[in-house]
Design an enzyme around this catalytic site. Structure first.
Site, PDB file in Angstrom:
ATOM      1  N   SER A  53      -9.859   1.959   2.874  1.00 57.66           N
ATOM      2  CA  SER A  53      -9.146   2.904   1.875  1.00 57.66           C
ATOM      3  C   SER A  53      -8.142   2.000   1.062  1.00 57.66           C
ATOM      4  CB  SER A  53      -8.158   3.889   2.703  1.00 57.66           C
ATOM      5  OG  SER A  53      -7.414   3.095   3.813  1.00 57.66           O
ATOM      6  N   LYS A  59       0.930  -1.179   0.031  1.00 56.34           N
ATOM      7  CA  LYS A  59       0.081  -0.009  -0.156  1.00 56.34           C
ATOM      8  C   LYS A  59       0.881   1.280  -0.202  1.00 56.34           C
ATOM      9  CE  LYS A  59      -4.217   1.865   2.424  1.00 56.34           C
ATOM     10  NZ  LYS A  59      -4.792   1.898   3.772  1.00 56.34           N
ATOM     11  N   SER A  93      -9.931  -0.404   6.772  1.00 58.73           N
ATOM     12  CA  SER A  93      -9.317  -0.222   5.351  1.00 58.73           C
ATOM     13  C   SER A  93      -8.695  -1.480   4.922  1.00 58.73           C
ATOM     14  CB  SER A  93      -8.460   1.004   5.464  1.00 58.73           C
ATOM     15  OG  SER A  93      -9.175   2.182   5.570  1.00 58.73           O
TER      16      SER A  93
END
Lengths: 510, 502
Positions: free
Chosen positions: A160, A85, A184
Site C-alpha cells: 500500500s 505516508k 506494504s
C-alpha cells in the site's frame, strides 16, 4: 559556504545531506526548497503525494537553520526533509489514509512517529499516497487515484505504500515513512528500486497510525540507501508508553550494523518455500546472483524449509480482514470525517446516516475485507476461520524459530514479480494479494524484514527486490546483510540502481 | 396489556422464578480505563476526552493499573478465583455513543470468576435468612458515551429531533459482576435481588473502589428474570430489565416481571427474549431491543493490549487489603456487643449490622443502637417501603438522639418524636429538640405541682399505695405524664410520688 549544486542535492543520500548540513555546506531551507521544486515538477506525473505542506516544511527548515546558526545541539538528521505516508496522524496536517471517509480530517494530535520527526527537526514535505486504509499492493485502491511508478509511469509503484516508495524513487524526498502490514513497505521498495524495512513488531510505536490490522501493522523507513533506512529506523524506533505492544528493551544497534556492512561468518538461510513456482525468472536470477555475492563476501548459505509458509497467505487473509473489520468500525460519521445523508431523508437517524456514509465512503477493496472479516469473526465460524488462522500463525512462528537455529538471517525475493501494469490485477483480488506472498510470513510472526534492490529483471528492465528476514529484535542483522549486498551491487553497477531510472522532468501522467 | 396481570401470589402458585443479576460498577479511579483523562462526574460535556477515549483514528489504549487492582480486590472480596493470565476482547457492535463501535471488554477470560456471597435477606417473620448467591464472573471493561435525546417526550430516542453525545463517560473503568442463576428463592426472589445488590453496594463501599451511587449511574443493575412451571426442570426464556436505578426498584421490577411473564404464559403466549426497560413512575417494564441469541458481538482478543498476568505476590498483597470478611466481622461484633446468637441473627437479617456498628461507633450503647434500628426505624422503613440504609437518618443522628435519652434530657417517647423530625428533614436532633420544644421537664417544682394534683385527684390509688401496693404508683405516674404531655422524666416522677406517700 560551499554551494552544492541543486541536482546533486536531490541525488545525495539523507546521510550525506545530514553531513552537508552539519558542515554548513547547505541549509535546510535550500534542501527543502529543492525537494519542493522537484515535487512541483514531477508529482503531476507520479502522484506520490496527497498533500504537500510547502509553508510548513519551509518553516520547519528555517527553524532548524536558525538553531544550527546559534550553535544549538540538534539531531544528526535535523533539517533533512522527509515524506510521510498518509496513514500517520499529523497534527494540523490532513490525514486521509487514502480514503474518502477521512477527506479533510485534520488530526488534533501527532502520531508518536510524527512527533519524533518533528522533535528531531525533519521538515515534513507532505503526506504520501496509499491504498485505502493500506489495503492493497498497487495504490490503485487509493480513493484519490493511483501513484505511478517512476521507472515506468504506466506501472504500479507497489502498495500500500506506493506513494512513499515512488516519492523516494522519483527524488521527491530523500526518505519517507511507510507502514507494513503484509509487505506494504517492502514490496513497493522492491518494485521501485528503493530500500524498505519493516522493523520487529513493537519496535516502532503504532500510536497514531490509522489501524488496519493491529497485530500486523508496523511503521518503518523507506529510503534510497540501507544506511539512510537505519538512521531513520533509529530515530523513530524505541519504546513508547502510548503503545502497549511497544517493546520496552533497548533497540537493536541498526546504524552501527549498516555501517559495518559485513557478512563474514554469517549463516544465510534461503527459504525453499519462497522463490519457486510463480516467481518471475528475472527476479529469481537477480536473487541467485545476490546470494552468490554474499557467499563471495564470506557468508555461509544453507537452504531452510518453512513448511507452514504455504498456509501464511490463507491465515493472513483471515486475520487481517477480521481485525480490519473491527478497526474500521469507528468510521461512522459521528465525530469526524465524511458524513453522508441518505437521499431525500433529512430526518434520517444516526444509524441511517452511518449506513449511508459507510456505503459511500468505503471503496470496493475495503468493503470486501470488512465483509470477509465480519464473516470470519461470526459466531459459529470463529473457530474455523479466525481460530484456525491464529493456530497457523503459531506454526509459522515455530517454522521461523526452527529456521533461525540453522541460519542467522533468512533471504528470498521480496516480491514474485516486478511492477505490473496499472489496471492489470484490479479485477482479480487473489492475483493482487499474491504480490505479498513472500512478505506476509514476517508480519504474522512479528519478525523484521528488509528489501534492498537486487537489480533489473532481464525481461522488462524493472527493479527486483532482495528480502532479508531476521529474528525478532535482531533488526541489526537486516542492516548488516542489506548494507553489505548494497555495497557490492553498487560497485558492480557503478552506482545506485536509481541512477538508471528514467528522468521524469517534462513527462506527464498517463 | 389487555388482560389484567395475575396477582403475585397467583403467579408464584404456578411458576417458579429464576433470577440473575448483572451489576456494572464504575470504578472511582482518577483516570479512565485506557487513557489519562479525568473521570469527574458532572463535568462540562466533552471536556474530559482525548484521542483514545474519542476513538480517533490511530489512537491506542493503555491499561490503567489502578483499575486492575480494584478489579482484583472486588474479585477477592466476592470469593472469586483470580486469573493467572487473561486478555481483553473486543465486543463489536454499532452504537452512536460508542466511539470505536466496539467496546473493549473481557469475554471468555474474566479477571475474576467462581465466587459467591452470602446475602442476608431481611424478613419480618423469621428475622431474616442468609441466601448464597453464586458469582459467575467479574470482568473489566470500559463505559460508553452518554446520549441525550432532545425533543422527544421523555428523553427517549423515540420522537426525538436530535441527539447529543457526551463522551466524558466513554472509557470510564467498569467492572461487570455477573451472578449465576439464583434458583429456589421462590416468592422471595425479588427480595433476594434487592438484598444482593444492597449488600454488594456496601461491600464496594467498604472496598473504597467506587462511590456506588445508583442515581448517578455509578452502580447499574440489569435484572434477568425467567419463570418456569413448577413441574418443569427446564429454565424459561429470560428477559433483561435495564434502567433499574434504586434498590427498591430492583425488587419492584423483578416482582413485576414475574407477574408479567406469568400473565403471558397463562394467556397461552410465549415470553420473548429481549431487553426491557423499567419505568419507575408506572411500575412496569416495556419491551426494548429484541435480544436473540443470534445477536453476534464477534468477540476476539484485543490486539492493542497485552495480556494481564497478575503476579501471585501482588494478588496476595491485595488480599491483605480487603475489609474484614463478613463472618469474621459478625463474630467480632457479637463478642464486642455481648449479643446473643438470636439477637445477632436479627441484626444481620434486618440488614442493620453496619448501621448498628456505626451507631455504636458514634457513642450509643449496643443495646440502644440495636433497639432503635430493629424496632422504631425498622417500622418506619417498612411503612415507607425503604431499606433501613435508605432512611434519611444517619447512624450518627440515631446516636445523638440516644445521647439525649442517656443524659435524661428526653425520654423514649420524646426520642421517637425527635426521630420523626430528623426523618422529616427538620435537621439534627438538637435542632428538632429546639424547634419542637421537646425537652423533658426535670424541674422538681413544676413536677411537684403535677404530682400533688395527681395525688389529690386519685385518693383511692393513694390508699392502695399506702397499703403497700407500690405497683399502683403507675396510675399516678401516668396521670402526671399525661398532664406534662409526655415531657417529663418518668423515673423522677416515680421518685417524687413515692417520696410524698412514704
Amino acid at each position: 559556504m560551499i554551494a552544492v549544486p541543486r541536482d546533486d542535492l536531490l541525488r545525495l543520500s539523507a546521510s550525506a545531506l545530514a553531513d552537508a548540513l552539519s558542515a554548513g555546506e547547505v541549509s535546510s531551507v535550500e534542501i527543502t526548497q529543492a525537494y519542493l521544486d522537484r515535487i512541483a515538477a514531477v508529482d503531476g506525473a507520479v502522484h506520490a503525494f496527497l498533500h504537500v505542506d510547502t509553508a510548513g516544511a519551509l518553516a520547519q527548515a528555517a527553524e532548524v537553520d536558525r538553531r544550527r546558526a546559534v550553535g544549538a545541539a540538534v539531531h544528526a538528521l535535523a533539517g533533512v526533509p522527509i515524506a510521510v505516508k498518509d496513514i500517520v496522524a499529523t497534527r494540523g496536517m490532513p490525514t486521509t489514509a487514502g480514503s474518502r471517509l477521512l477527506e479533510g480530517w485534520v488530526p488534533p494530535y501527532d502520531a508518536t512517529v510524527a512527533a519524533r520527526l518533528r522533535t528531531a527537526g525533519l521538515p515534513m514535505l507532505g503526506k504520501t499516497n496509499m491504498d485505502e486504509f493500506a489495503m492493497g499492493s498497487s495504490t490503485e485502491h487509493s480513493a484519490y487515484g493511483p501513484t505511478h511508478n517512476p521507472w515506468d509511469l504506466e506501472r504500479i509503484p507497489g502498495g500500500s505504500g506506493g506513494g512513499s516508495a515512488a516519492a523516494v524513487a522519483a527524488f521527491e524526498a530523500p526518505f519517507a515513512i511507510g507502514t507494513d502490514t503484509g509487505g506494504s513497505i517492502r514490496q513497493p521498495g522492491a518494485v521501485t528500486g528503493t530500500v524498505g524495512v519493516k522493523p520487529t513488531y513493537g519496535g516502532v510505536s503504532r500510536y497514531g497510525l490509522v489501524a488496519l490490522a493491529s497485530s500486523l501493522d508496523q511503521a518503518g523507513p523507506v529510503a534510497r540507501t540501507v544506511l539512510d533506512a537505519a538512521l531513520l529506523h533509529e530515530l523513530i524506533g524505541g519504546h513508547d508508553p502510548m503503545d502497549s505492544t511497544s517493546i520496552a528493551g533497548s533497540p537493536p544497534p541498526v546504524v552501527e550494523a549498516a555501517r559495518r556492512a559485513d557478512v563474514r561468518g554469517m549463516r544465510i538461510g534461503v527459504v525453499r518455500e519462497l522463490g519457486g513456482e510463480g516467481y518471475q525468472p528475472g527476479v529469481r536470477a537477480r536473487f541467485d546472483e545476490a546470494v552468490a555475492l554474499l557467499v563471495g563476501a564470506g557468508a555461509d548459505v544453507v537452504e531452510v524449509s518453512c513448511p507452514h509458509f504455504d498456509y501464511a497467505f490463507a491465515a493472513y487473509y483471515l486475520i487481517l480482514p477480521s481485525e480490519a473489520s473491527s478497526n474500521l468500525a469507528r468510521f461512522d460519521a459521528m465525530r469526524y470525517g465524511l458524513r453522508v445523508w441518505p437521499e431525500h431523508d433529512q430526518a434520517a437517524s444516526a444509524e441511517e446516516v452511518m449506513l449511508a456514509t459507510r456505503e459511500a465512503g468505503f471503496g470496493d477493496e475495503a468493503k470486501r475485507r470488512i465483509i470477509l472479516g465480519t464473516y470470519a469473526l461470526s459466531s459459529g465460524y470463529y473457530d474455523a476461520y479466525y481460530g484456525s488462522a491464529q493456530k497457523v500463525r503459531t506454526l509459522i512462528a515455530r517454522d521461523f524459530a526452527r529456521a533461525y537455529e540453522q541460519a542467522d538471517v533468512l533471504v528470498s525475493p521480496t516480491a514474485p514479480t516486478t511492477a505490473f501494469r496499472l489496471g492489470d490485477k484490479l479485477d482479480d483480488p487473489i492475483a493482487m494479494y499474491l504480490n505479498d506472498i513472500a512478505t506476509i510470513p514476517a508480519n504474522l510472526a512479528g519478525v523484521p524484514g528488509l528489501s534492498v534492490p537486487s537489480g533489473l529483471a532481464d525481461e522488462d528492465s524493472l527493479p527486483a527486490g532482495f528480502q532479508v528476514l531476521a529474528p525478532a529484535e535482531c533488526d541489526d542483522r537486516l542492516y548488516r546483510v542489506g548494507a553489505a549486498l548494497e555495497a557490492m551491487l553498487h560497485e558492480q553497477w557503478g552506482g545506485p540502481l536509481l541512477d538508471r531510472a528514467p528522468a521524469l522532468v517534462g513527462m506527464s501522467a498517463c | 396489556m389487555l388482560t389484567p396481570l395475575p396477582t403475585y401470589e397467583d403467579a408464584l402458585a404456578r411458576f417458579e422464578p429464576v433470577i440473575g443479576l448483572e451489576v456494572h460498577v464504575e470504578l472511582g479511579t482518577a483516570s479512565k480505563m485506557f487513557c489519562g483523562c479525568a473521570t469527574k462526574f458532572g463535568a462540562e460535556p466533552n471536556t474530559q476526552v482525548c484521542p483514545t477515549c474519542l476513538g480517533l483514528p490511530g489512537s491506542l489504549p493503555v491499561l490503567n493499573g489502578a483499575a486492575v487492582e480494584s478489579a482484583i480486590r472486588i474479585g477477592l472480596a466476592l470469593g472469586c478465583s483470580i486469573a493467572d493470565w487473561c486478555r481483553f476482547a473486543r465486543k463489536n457492535y454499532f452504537y452512536p455513543d460508542m466511539p470505536k463501535n466496539f467496546q473493549t471488554s473481557q469475554y471468555d477470560e474474566p479477571i475474576a470468576f467462581d465466587g459467591s456471597v452470602d446475602v442476608a435477606v431481611p424478613s419480618a417473620e423469621s428475622g431474616g435468612e442468609l441466601v448464597r448467591v453464586g458469582i459467575e464472573r467479574a470482568h473489566m471493561e470500559e463505559d460508553t458515551g452518554k446520549s441525550l435525546h432532545v425533543g422527544g417526550a421523555t428523553g427517549r430516542i423515540h420522537g426525538a429531533s436530535h441527539s447529543l453525545v457526551d463522551y466524558n463517560r466513554a472509557g470510564i473503568p467498569l467492572i461487570e459482576i455477573v451472578t449465576t442463576p439464583v434458583i429456589g428463592a421462590g416468592a422471595r426472589a425479588p427480595e433476594v435481588a434487592r438484598a444482593y445488590v444492597g449488600q454488594l453496594r456496601e461491600l464496594l463501599l467498604a472496598l473504597g473502589v467506587s462511590d456506588v451511587r445508583m442515581e448517578q449511574g455509578s452502580l447499574r443493575c440489569d435484572a434477568n428474570v425467567s419463570i418456569r412451571p413448577r413441574s418443569s426442570a427446564v429454565l424459561g426464556t429470560r428477559t433483561e430489565t435495564k434502567n433499574v436505578n434504586s434498590l427498591r426498584s430492583i425488587e419492584r421490577a423483578v416482582r413485576h416481571e414475574i407477574r408479567r411473564q406469568a400473565g403471558v404464559l397463562l394467556a397461552g403466549g410465549t415470553v420473548v427474549q429481549e431487553t426491557r426497560h423499567w419505568h419507575e413512575d408506572t411500575g412496569v417494564t416495556t419491551s426494548g431491543r429484541v435480544k436473540s441469541d443470534a445477536e453476534d458481538y464477534r468477540y476476539f482478543p484485543e490486539p492493542d493490549l497485552v495480556p494481564v498476568a497478575p503476579e501471585r505476590e501482588w494478588v496476595d498483597r491485595l488480599r491483605g487489603t480487603l475489609p474484614e470478611p463478613p463472618h469474621v466481622r459478625r463474630g467480632r461484633l457479637q463478642q464486642e456487643w455481648g449479643c446473643s446468637e438470636n439477637e445477632m441473627r436479627d441484626i444481620v437479617g434486618a440488614g442493620a449490622l453496619g448501621l448498628v456498628e456505626l451507631t455504636v461507633a458514634a457513642g450509643a450503647s449496643p443495646q440502644a443502637a440495636r433497639k432503635w434500628w430493629l424496632t422504631e426505624l425498622a417500622r418506619r422503613a417498612k411503612e415507607d417501603g425503604l431499606g433501613l440504609a435508605e432512611l434519611p437518618v444517619t447512624p450518627a443522628q440515631v446516636a445523638g438522639v440516644q445521647a439525649l435519652v442517656d443524659v435524661g434530657r428526653v425520654n423514649d417517647t420524646l426520642a421517637r418524636q425527635i426521630l420523626d423530625g430528623v426523618l422529616a428533614g427538620e435537621g439534627e436532633p438538637e435542632e428538632v429538640v429546639a424547634a419542637r420544644g421537646l425537652e423533658v421537664v426535670s424541674d422538681d417544682a413544676a413536677l411537684g405541682d403535677a404530682v400533688d394534683r395527681a395525688i389529690t385527684a386519685n385518693p383511692d390509688v393513694v390508699d392502695k399505695i399506702r397499703a403497700g401496693k407500690v405497683a399502683a404508683a403507675g396510675a399516678l405516674i401516668g396521670a402526671v405524664m399525661k398532664e406534662m404531655r409526655g415531657q417529663a422524666d418518668a423515673g423522677r416522677v416515680r421518685e417524687l410520688v413515692l417520696a410524698r406517700l412514704s
